[in-house]
Scaffold this motif. Structure first.
Motif, short mmCIF file in Angstrom:
data_model
loop_
_atom_site.label_atom_id
_atom_site.label_comp_id
_atom_site.label_asym_id
_atom_site.label_seq_id
_atom_site.Cartn_x
_atom_site.Cartn_y
_atom_site.Cartn_z
N UNK A 141 0.81 -1.22 0.00
CA UNK A 141 0.00 0.00 0.00
C UNK A 141 0.84 1.28 0.00
N UNK A 142 2.14 1.14 0.29
CA UNK A 142 3.06 2.28 0.26
C UNK A 142 3.78 2.41 -1.09
N UNK A 143 3.50 1.47 -2.01
CA UNK A 143 4.17 1.49 -3.30
C UNK A 143 5.54 0.84 -3.29
N UNK A 144 5.85 0.10 -2.22
CA UNK A 144 7.13 -0.60 -2.13
C UNK A 144 6.99 -2.01 -2.69
N UNK A 145 8.07 -2.54 -3.26
CA UNK A 145 8.06 -3.86 -3.89
C UNK A 145 8.62 -4.92 -2.94
N UNK A 146 7.94 -6.04 -2.85
CA UNK A 146 8.40 -7.21 -2.11
C UNK A 146 8.84 -8.24 -3.14
N UNK A 147 10.12 -8.60 -3.13
CA UNK A 147 10.71 -9.39 -4.21
C UNK A 147 11.28 -10.69 -3.64
N UNK A 148 10.85 -11.81 -4.21
CA UNK A 148 11.38 -13.12 -3.83
C UNK A 148 12.72 -13.34 -4.52
N UNK A 149 13.68 -13.91 -3.80
CA UNK A 149 15.02 -14.13 -4.35
C UNK A 149 15.32 -15.62 -4.46
N UNK A 150 15.36 -16.10 -5.69
CA UNK A 150 15.69 -17.49 -6.02
C UNK A 150 17.17 -17.71 -5.69
N UNK A 151 17.45 -18.74 -4.92
CA UNK A 151 18.80 -19.00 -4.41
C UNK A 151 19.30 -17.87 -3.52
N UNK A 152 18.37 -17.12 -2.95
CA UNK A 152 18.72 -16.02 -2.06
C UNK A 152 18.21 -16.19 -0.64
N UNK A 153 17.36 -17.20 -0.41
CA UNK A 153 16.86 -17.54 0.93
C UNK A 153 15.99 -16.44 1.54
N UNK A 154 15.42 -15.55 0.75
CA UNK A 154 14.72 -14.44 1.38
C UNK A 154 13.74 -13.74 0.45
N UNK A 155 12.91 -12.92 1.06
CA UNK A 155 12.11 -11.90 0.39
C UNK A 155 12.62 -10.55 0.87
N UNK A 156 12.81 -9.61 -0.05
CA UNK A 156 13.26 -8.27 0.34
C UNK A 156 12.21 -7.24 -0.05
N UNK A 157 12.08 -6.23 0.78
CA UNK A 157 11.20 -5.08 0.48
C UNK A 157 12.08 -3.94 0.03
N UNK A 158 11.81 -3.44 -1.17
CA UNK A 158 12.66 -2.41 -1.77
C UNK A 158 11.83 -1.20 -2.19
N UNK A 159 12.46 -0.04 -2.16
CA UNK A 159 11.85 1.18 -2.65
C UNK A 159 12.22 1.35 -4.13
N UNK A 160 11.26 1.23 -5.03
CA UNK A 160 11.59 1.31 -6.46
C UNK A 160 11.98 2.73 -6.90
N UNK A 161 11.72 3.71 -6.06
CA UNK A 161 12.08 5.09 -6.39
C UNK A 161 13.56 5.37 -6.12
N UNK A 162 14.13 4.64 -5.16
CA UNK A 162 15.53 4.88 -4.78
C UNK A 162 16.42 3.65 -4.94
N UNK A 163 15.81 2.45 -5.07
CA UNK A 163 16.58 1.21 -5.10
C UNK A 163 16.96 0.71 -3.73
N UNK A 164 16.57 1.44 -2.69
CA UNK A 164 16.97 1.10 -1.31
C UNK A 164 16.26 -0.15 -0.82
N UNK A 165 17.02 -1.00 -0.12
CA UNK A 165 16.45 -2.20 0.52
C UNK A 165 15.98 -1.82 1.91
N UNK A 166 14.70 -1.99 2.17
CA UNK A 166 14.11 -1.51 3.41
C UNK A 166 14.05 -2.58 4.50
N UNK A 167 13.76 -3.81 4.12
CA UNK A 167 13.73 -4.90 5.10
C UNK A 167 13.79 -6.22 4.36
#
Length: 292
Positions: free
Chosen positions: A205-231
């Protein structure tokens, strides 16, 4: 910020779990197991788990207003009724490419179904991203794709975010909601080799992307406006494939995973590979899934 309070949704392991979709009307989670061609349904309240076999590999599904599904199967787009157990062909834009299959797909804000293809043998550039319109016409939106994956649209419906996994990039296109036209491709998030490969994704709802990482063991939340990894959410399986928000308040994050291609030792080290996970009460809500 790391979040590790994941849970197993049910005791079931998929070969290549993918494409989770929250069915708001029936309050259930749907997802696919690509290789055996299965559509899974699970009701978190009744705990009922139901499996429908489509008869061919299935890359993605979307819910229609009728409650039936549009599916991207190995051989094109199909209409599927889980209740009536029917599979009806709509269109196959790659009938001339029997070595390809459909992979990830999603509905856009106008209700069109977008889904992309890839080579079964991972041949570079063999796939494409297609759009199935309401009148069942099909158009090519992106060509020369190797592993068509995550799709998401910005909250103002002006951008399409898209992943071709081997590039390790999330790209953005300017998007016209009225026509489905995309232009002006640019990279908004770049992953490193150590991250694994970006796979499926969803938007909150904030416009942030939650991206699954194959062979990465995780999901990351990123800001598509800055590229910053938030959590990030660390998980007990390497091959994390996709995620979507669900639950009555759309604040539970459902996460699919895979075990295909893992060695015997890796399988022993990852007994939960292929499971469906959920992180409940994330404190962040998703947005409702558009319907075709």
């Amino acid at each position: 910020m790391n979040q590790n309070n994941w849970e197993i949704v049910l005791e079931h392991s998929c070969q290549l779990g993918e494409g989770p979709v929250w069915d708001a009307e029936k309050q259930r989670i749907l997802w696919v197991d690509i290789l055996p061609g299965e559509i899974h349904s699970f009701d978190p309240v009744s705990r009922e788990h139901w499996v429908f076999k489509t008869g061919q590999m299935v890359g993605a599904i979307a819910i229609q207003p009728s409650g039936d599904l549009i599916a991207a199967l190995q051989h094109g787009f199909h209409a599927i009724s889980l209740e009536n157990e029917t599979v009806v062909p709509i269109a196959d834009p790659e009938v001339h490419l029997p070595g390809n299959r459909f992979n990830d797909g999603k509905c856009d804000p106008a209700g069109r179904f977008w889904a992309g293809t890839m080579s079964i043998t991972d041949e570079p550039g063999a796939g494409a991203l297609y759009m199935l319109d309401q009148n069942h016409s099909v158009s090519v939106k992106v060509d020369n794709v190797t592993c068509s994956n995550g799709l998401a649209w910005s909250l103002d419906h002006r951008l399409l975010y898209y992943i071709d996994s081997p590039t390790r990039q999330v790209v953005a296109y300017d998007y016209d909601v009225h026509t489905g036209t995309i232009t002006n491709k640019r990279v908004v998030i770049q992953f490193e080799e150590a991250d694994g490969f970006p796979d499926g994704m969803t938007i909150d709802e904030k416009g942030m992307l939650w991206i699954a990482l194959w062979d990465g063991w995780k999901v990351v939340r990123c800001n598509p406006n800055t590229g910053e990894r938030l959590q990030q959410i660390d998980l007990p399986a390497a091959r994390i494939t996709s995620c979507t928000f669900g639950g009555a308040s759309l604040d539970d994050l459902y996460i699919t995973s895979a075990k295909t291609g893992l060695s015997q030792q890796e399988l022993a080290e990852q007994p939960l590979a292929g499971y469906l996970f959920v992180v409940k009460n994330t404190g962040i809500k998703g947005v409702g899934t558009p319907e075709l």
